[in-house]
Design a protein around this motif. Sequence first.
Motif, PDB file in Angstrom:
ATOM      1  N   ASP A 147      33.431  73.695  45.378  1.00 17.65           N
ATOM      2  CA  ASP A 147      33.805  73.808  46.863  1.00 17.65           C
ATOM      3  C   ASP A 147      33.128  74.739  47.531  1.00 17.65           C
ATOM      4  N   ARG A 175      35.292  69.764  50.389  1.00 16.25           N
ATOM      5  CA  ARG A 175      35.268  71.154  49.853  1.00 16.25           C
ATOM      6  C   ARG A 175      36.462  70.894  49.508  1.00 16.25           C
ATOM      7  N   GLY A 213      27.241  74.164  51.766  1.00 18.47           N
ATOM      8  CA  GLY A 213      28.909  73.961  51.219  1.00 18.47           C
ATOM      9  C   GLY A 213      29.390  74.516  52.979  1.00 18.47           C
TER      10      GLY A 213
END
Length: 280
Positions: free
Chosen positions: A177, A141, A196
């Motif tokens: 991200d 991220r 994620g």
Amino acid sequence: RSIHGPGQNSPHTPITRPQSKDEPWGARGHATVVEGTDGRWWMIYHGYENGYWTLGRQALLEPIEWTDDGWFVAKGGDLGQPLAKPSGTSVGAHGMALSDDFKGKTLGSQWSFFNPAQDEYRRLNFTGKGLELQGKGETPRDSSPLTVIAGDQAYQYEVEMDIAPGAVGGALLFYSDRLYVGVGSNGEKFIMHRYGEERPARLTPSSKGGKLWLRVTNNRHIVTIHTSTDGRVWQKYPVQMEVSGYHHNVAGKFLALKPALYAAGDGKVTFRQFRYRALD
């Protein structure tokens, strides 16, 4: 007749539009009209491949013809099959090669950082025997991964990694991200990236580091990962992932799900022999 007007709407509007949800290309638009090297005229615009929004907006050419009274009409039909490319062009049928042995003195043109800082390039060191990437952040991220655009519905890539003490390196399919999948390692243990998020939530960098090969297969949205300690004998990672929802309609940004490499932590990761191939 003049850029200064007055304007007049084309009697052929809309110039092109989907006729069915089953068409191979959707969300087509933002066209520019260009003349080819052989005198033929085209619209160049972007669109999404039906069922593969993960590949992002792709560039499309559609032929047009000018009418006797000065308008143009689209001649592409349903675009279900490739059209012959304009004569006089030298672009290969399969476009840019994506594999990279990382032995060059600069970063290959297929690569780009996600959300790079102005000095992001300083993280790179070209040793002639691999690409050293200084770690940044703690997870994909915030690590500005190196990404490459893949246009195939099914593909596989492999990469060799030397993970220095204090670093975490890995291989991903990266949308943004907010949305990515893959596997990372500190050289001793693995961390899984999915939705994620990280599982476990944090992987502490190792004081030893290690050497690792990773193979990522994206077979029409089904992602399988293999790991190896020698590049010859591979072990299937125990978790597979389905990624058909990793696209703009879920996370915005008009991006694409891309193969990606990342280095996090305080150490460096050396990448070698990135090999990409399309699958049938």
